[in-house]
Design a protein around this motif. Structure first.
Motif: not given
Length: 279
Positions: A3-11, A18-20, A71-78, A128-135
């Protein structure tokens, strides 16, 4: 995956996008500062192709931003397609390091292909998968106090749903499928509209370039016609001067002959007198 590796890669992926964007803005500012203000002068400038490539990259970045960053701003994916970031960096570095780059469609062919594939896959498979997770994405929560869905399921109104204490799972799944289909259709239509707008802009630029070339060619033809008229006038003057000189030389040749005849006529009476004296 850790999970930590996943978070680092997403960041890292989010920061890379943003840099590009910042790097592209910096390159575009540098090119615009060197271009002239007039649009007609920009087309003939040495940095015209640089500006076209950067403008096309800007449209690609805006499309990617509209597709992913919600979806990135809502922390659903990167920002998933890291290869697109690498390709944008490659194009920007090529523009900065080359004085005479190739045409925009040749440089951006790979970027357009991989970015369009990434956006299509994201819209069809991941959204479609992310829309299920949206509030607030629960179907029962959406149907409360809403109008009936138009189409083949219009007969299934909210009153009928509330009248049933235990609604069947098939009806709920049908509604979910319709919502998914409508969402994917809307995203596909938006993407097609944006691509059509880009194509229209490119065609307008091509038409403007062709109009400019036509104006330049008409000016060149006008200058050539003026030069031809000037040459014709000079040729006429030369011909007239040569004709005048030839006529003058002919009259000068005839005058000595006339003088000889006059002299012979005056010498005739003198010869006759000499002959008489001898006799």
């Amino acid at each position: 995956v850790c999970k930590r590796m996943d978070l680092v890669c997403q960041r890292m992926l989010n920061q890379g996008f943003l840099k590009v964007e910042r790097y592209h803005n910096l390159c575009q500012k540098q090119v615009k500062a060197q271009l002239p203000r007039r649009e007609s002068e920009r087309r003939n400038h040495s940095l015209a192709r640089h500006a076209d490539i950067l403008a096309a990259v800007e449209t690609r970045l805006s499309l990617l931003n509209m597709t992913f960053m919600k979806y990135v701003d809502s922390n659903l994916c990167c920002f998933i397609p890291g290869k697109v970031i690498d390709e944008i960096y490659r194009v920007l570095r090529y523009v900065n390091s080359t004085r005479a780059p190739q045409r925009a469609h040749e440089v951006l062919q790979e970027l357009r292909d991989i970015s369009s594939m990434a956006m299509e896959y994201f819209d069809e498979k991941i959204v479609p998968i992310l829309k299920r997770k949206m509030p607030g994405s629960d179907v029962s929560g959406r149907l409360i106090g809403t109008a009936p869905v138009p189409g083949p399921s219009a007969a299934l109104t909210t009153m009928q749903l509330f009248s049933k204490q235990n609604p069947s799972r098939q009806e709920v799944t049908k509604l979910q499928q319709q919502v998914k289909a409508n969402g994917t259709g809307l995203t596909a239509l938006k993407r097609e509209i944006s691509e059509l707008r880009i194509k229209v802009q490119e065609q307008q630029k091509q038409l403007q370039d062709q109009d400019q070339k036509l104006l330049e060619q008409t000016q060149i033809i006008g200058e050539q016609n003026a030069r031809l008229a000037e040459l014709e006038r000079k040729l006429r003057e030369v011909m007239e001067s040569t004709v005048g000189n030839s006529s003058g030389s002919g009259s000068n040749e005839q005058s000595p002959r006339k003088r000889r005849k006059v002299v012979e006529s005056t010498d005739c009476p003198r010869k006759s007198k000499r002959l008489r004296n001898r006799k």
